[in-house]
Write a protein that holds these residues in place. Structure first.
Motif, PDB file in Angstrom:
ATOM      1  N   VAL A  53       0.910  -1.198   0.240  1.00 55.60           N
ATOM      2  CA  VAL A  53      -0.098   0.036  -0.077  1.00 55.60           C
ATOM      3  C   VAL A  53       0.870   1.114   0.178  1.00 55.60           C
ATOM      4  CG1 VAL A  53      -1.744  -1.700   1.688  1.00 55.60           C
ATOM      5  CG2 VAL A  53      -0.267   0.202   1.965  1.00 55.60           C
ATOM      6  N   ASP A  54       0.553   2.473  -0.630  1.00 54.27           N
ATOM      7  CA  ASP A  54       1.327   3.741  -0.049  1.00 54.27           C
ATOM      8  C   ASP A  54       0.986   3.737   1.208  1.00 54.27           C
ATOM      9  OD1 ASP A  54       2.261   5.995  -0.684  1.00 54.27           O
ATOM     10  OD2 ASP A  54       0.311   7.538  -1.345  1.00 54.27           O
ATOM     11  N   SER A  55       2.482   3.679   2.086  1.00 51.18           N
ATOM     12  CA  SER A  55       2.351   3.752   3.107  1.00 51.18           C
ATOM     13  C   SER A  55       2.929   5.125   4.638  1.00 51.18           C
ATOM     14  CB  SER A  55       3.496   2.789   3.553  1.00 51.18           C
ATOM     15  OG  SER A  55       4.601   3.318   3.365  1.00 51.18           O
ATOM     16  N   THR A  56       2.753   6.542   3.184  1.00 49.67           N
ATOM     17  CA  THR A  56       2.797   7.887   3.451  1.00 49.67           C
ATOM     18  C   THR A  56       1.488   8.222   3.678  1.00 49.67           C
ATOM     19  OG1 THR A  56       2.879   8.771   1.418  1.00 49.67           O
ATOM     20  CG2 THR A  56       4.881   7.812   2.150  1.00 49.67           C
ATOM     21  N   VAL A  57       0.456   7.081   3.261  1.00 51.11           N
ATOM     22  CA  VAL A  57      -1.182   7.749   3.617  1.00 51.11           C
ATOM     23  C   VAL A  57      -1.554   7.017   4.692  1.00 51.11           C
ATOM     24  CG1 VAL A  57      -3.446   8.584   2.742  1.00 51.11           C
ATOM     25  CG2 VAL A  57      -1.619   9.063   1.039  1.00 51.11           C
ATOM     26  N   PRO A 208      11.659   0.454  12.027  1.00 48.24           N
ATOM     27  CA  PRO A 208      11.833   0.002  10.403  1.00 48.24           C
ATOM     28  C   PRO A 208      12.763  -0.742  11.266  1.00 48.24           C
ATOM     29  CG  PRO A 208      11.594   1.991   9.990  1.00 48.24           C
ATOM     30  CD  PRO A 208      11.233   2.419  11.222  1.00 48.24           C
ATOM     31  N   ALA A 209      14.018  -0.209  12.233  1.00 51.91           N
ATOM     32  CA  ALA A 209      15.388  -0.856  11.863  1.00 51.91           C
ATOM     33  C   ALA A 209      15.514  -2.251  12.436  1.00 51.91           C
ATOM     34  CB  ALA A 209      15.910   0.355  12.710  1.00 51.91           C
ATOM     35  N   ALA A 210      14.443  -2.856  13.091  1.00 50.48           N
ATOM     36  CA  ALA A 210      14.705  -4.263  13.138  1.00 50.48           C
ATOM     37  C   ALA A 210      13.438  -5.103  13.200  1.00 50.48           C
ATOM     38  CB  ALA A 210      14.477  -4.500  15.206  1.00 50.48           C
ATOM     39  N   PRO A 211      13.199  -6.286  12.787  1.00 52.14           N
ATOM     40  CA  PRO A 211      11.999  -6.449  12.265  1.00 52.14           C
ATOM     41  C   PRO A 211      11.016  -7.414  13.311  1.00 52.14           C
ATOM     42  CG  PRO A 211      13.649  -8.670  12.342  1.00 52.14           C
ATOM     43  CD  PRO A 211      14.213  -7.148  12.605  1.00 52.14           C
ATOM     44  N   ASP A 232       9.778  -2.649   5.637  1.00 45.21           N
ATOM     45  CA  ASP A 232      10.282  -1.994   4.292  1.00 45.21           C
ATOM     46  C   ASP A 232      10.103  -0.776   4.691  1.00 45.21           C
ATOM     47  OD1 ASP A 232      11.181  -0.219   2.126  1.00 45.21           O
ATOM     48  OD2 ASP A 232       9.489  -1.064   0.793  1.00 45.21           O
ATOM     49  N   GLY A 233      11.962  -0.272   5.619  1.00 44.19           N
ATOM     50  CA  GLY A 233      11.945   0.880   6.126  1.00 44.19           C
ATOM     51  C   GLY A 233      12.525   2.428   4.703  1.00 44.19           C
ATOM     52  N   SER A 234      11.678   1.942   3.389  1.00 45.93           N
ATOM     53  CA  SER A 234      13.050   3.292   1.972  1.00 45.93           C
ATOM     54  C   SER A 234      11.236   4.110   2.465  1.00 45.93           C
ATOM     55  CB  SER A 234      12.482   1.974   1.222  1.00 45.93           C
ATOM     56  OG  SER A 234      11.627   1.965   0.388  1.00 45.93           O
ATOM     57  N   ASN A 235      10.803   4.222   2.886  1.00 45.46           N
ATOM     58  CA  ASN A 235       9.912   5.429   2.841  1.00 45.46           C
ATOM     59  C   ASN A 235       9.949   6.518   4.143  1.00 45.46           C
ATOM     60  OD1 ASN A 235       7.761   4.999   4.397  1.00 45.46           O
ATOM     61  ND2 ASN A 235       7.065   3.005   3.023  1.00 45.46           N
ATOM     62  N   SER A 236       9.417   7.667   4.062  1.00 48.54           N
ATOM     63  CA  SER A 236       9.382   8.511   4.851  1.00 48.54           C
ATOM     64  C   SER A 236       8.442   8.001   6.296  1.00 48.54           C
ATOM     65  CB  SER A 236       9.050  10.087   5.035  1.00 48.54           C
ATOM     66  OG  SER A 236       8.981   9.378   4.409  1.00 48.54           O
ATOM     67  N   GLY A 237       8.191   7.191   6.245  1.00 52.22           N
ATOM     68  CA  GLY A 237       6.478   6.955   6.800  1.00 52.22           C
ATOM     69  C   GLY A 237       5.666   7.566   6.548  1.00 52.22           C
ATOM     70  N   PRO A 238       4.671   7.743   8.159  1.00 52.09           N
ATOM     71  CA  PRO A 238       4.662   7.149   9.119  1.00 52.09           C
ATOM     72  C   PRO A 238       4.768   5.732   9.142  1.00 52.09           C
ATOM     73  CG  PRO A 238       2.356   8.316   8.982  1.00 52.09           C
ATOM     74  CD  PRO A 238       3.642   8.235   7.981  1.00 52.09           C
TER      75      PRO A 238
END
Length: 282
Positions: A53-57, A208-211, A232-238
């Motif tokens: 999904v779009d995890s920024t929204v 997201p640093a740890a699973p 997947d921590g590649s985006n800026s969150g939240p």
């Protein structure tokens, strides 16, 4: 992102006196302790998370408040004994146990209460307190609230990190964002699965640093499947997507509980947990 917390006056609510005596506890499986889940085997694989999904929204499911809301004190608060808390529960079913723990950062238990589910209607704010003594001030600690089933299986856990003071002036911050820390999106509740593999996916607002850790428990608390869930921590969150493929083995249709959680690395104490009931078939 949620606004920065600022000092606030604590909401005064007439306290509800909790019971201090736990009802008779059903026999539990040795595989599941009262405070932590079994350790995931080192051989558990860490799959790469694929954004679903779009995890920024913020998805609608994460706009729903956490089933356990710690309204006060908020993260980063500095508190004196007695520690006054304000809680709100969305889990309204009766007959479940609610543990209120105060633990040092290394997992050592400093105080505990068993709350009376019957005295806490869902949606109402509940106020209680914990007395504590510490040798060093300040002491980093966690307020951990855990809801269990009648059989002793963990259903939901939420926590807040604070500092304990032996003397001085308390500094109280309001509770932060109350959205769910872990949201299991697939499989759906009560899903009937077969083939020996559970495709897990969801969203989390945790680091997201740890699973995350995922386990499948049978009605007695025995672990019948487990894996690490890569984030997947590649985006800026939240929000960050997590996924895992969890193999399981059953000989007949089995009611099971899928739990996804984060714990303290030092002690294994649960900090956050979400659960989903499933029906597993061979």
């Amino acid at each position: 992102n949620p606004p920065q917390a600022t000092p606030t006056t604590r909401l005064t609510v007439s306290p509800v006196t909790p019971t201090s005596t736990r009802p008779p506890t059903p026999t539990r499986s040795p595989a599941l302790s009262a405070t932590s889940l079994p350790t995931i085997a080192p051989s558990a694989t860490l799959p790469s998370a694929k954004p679903l999904v779009d995890s920024t929204v913020a998805p609608k499911s994460l706009l729903v408040l956490d089933p356990i809301q710690i309204r006060a004190p908020g993260p980063g608060s500095q508190v004196l004994s007695p520690l006054v808390l304000e809680l709100k529960f969305a889990l309204g079913e009766a007959g479940r146990y609610i543990f209120l723990d105060l633990r040092a950062a290394d997992g050592m238990l400093l105080a505990r209460k068993l709350l009376d589910r019957q005295r806490m209607p869902p949606g109402e704010i509940y106020q209680d307190h914990l007395d504590f003594e510490i040798a060093l001030s300040p002491t980093a600690a966690y307020i951990i609230v855990r809801v269990e089933s009648d059989a002793g299986l963990p259903l939901a856990v939420n926590s807040v990190k604070i500092e304990l003071l032996a003397a001085g002036t308390a500094w109280l911050l309001p509770g932060d964002w109350q959205a769910k820390a872990i949201d299991i999106q697939l499989p759906a509740p009560q899903a009937e699965l077969h083939g020996g593999l559970i495709e897990l996916s969801g969203l989390t607002r945790l680091d997201p640093a740890a699973p995350l850790k995922a386990q499948v428990l049978d009605p007695a608390g025995k672990v019948i499947g487990q894996r690490l869930a890569g984030i997947d921590g590649s985006n800026s969150g939240p929000f960050y997507p997590f996924t895992a493929q969890i193999p399981y083995q059953v000989q007949q249709p089995t009611n099971a509980l899928l739990v996804v959680y984060r714990d303290l690395p030092e002690s294994g104490e649960l900090l956050f947990l979400a659960s989903q009931p499933l029906v597993l078939k061979p």
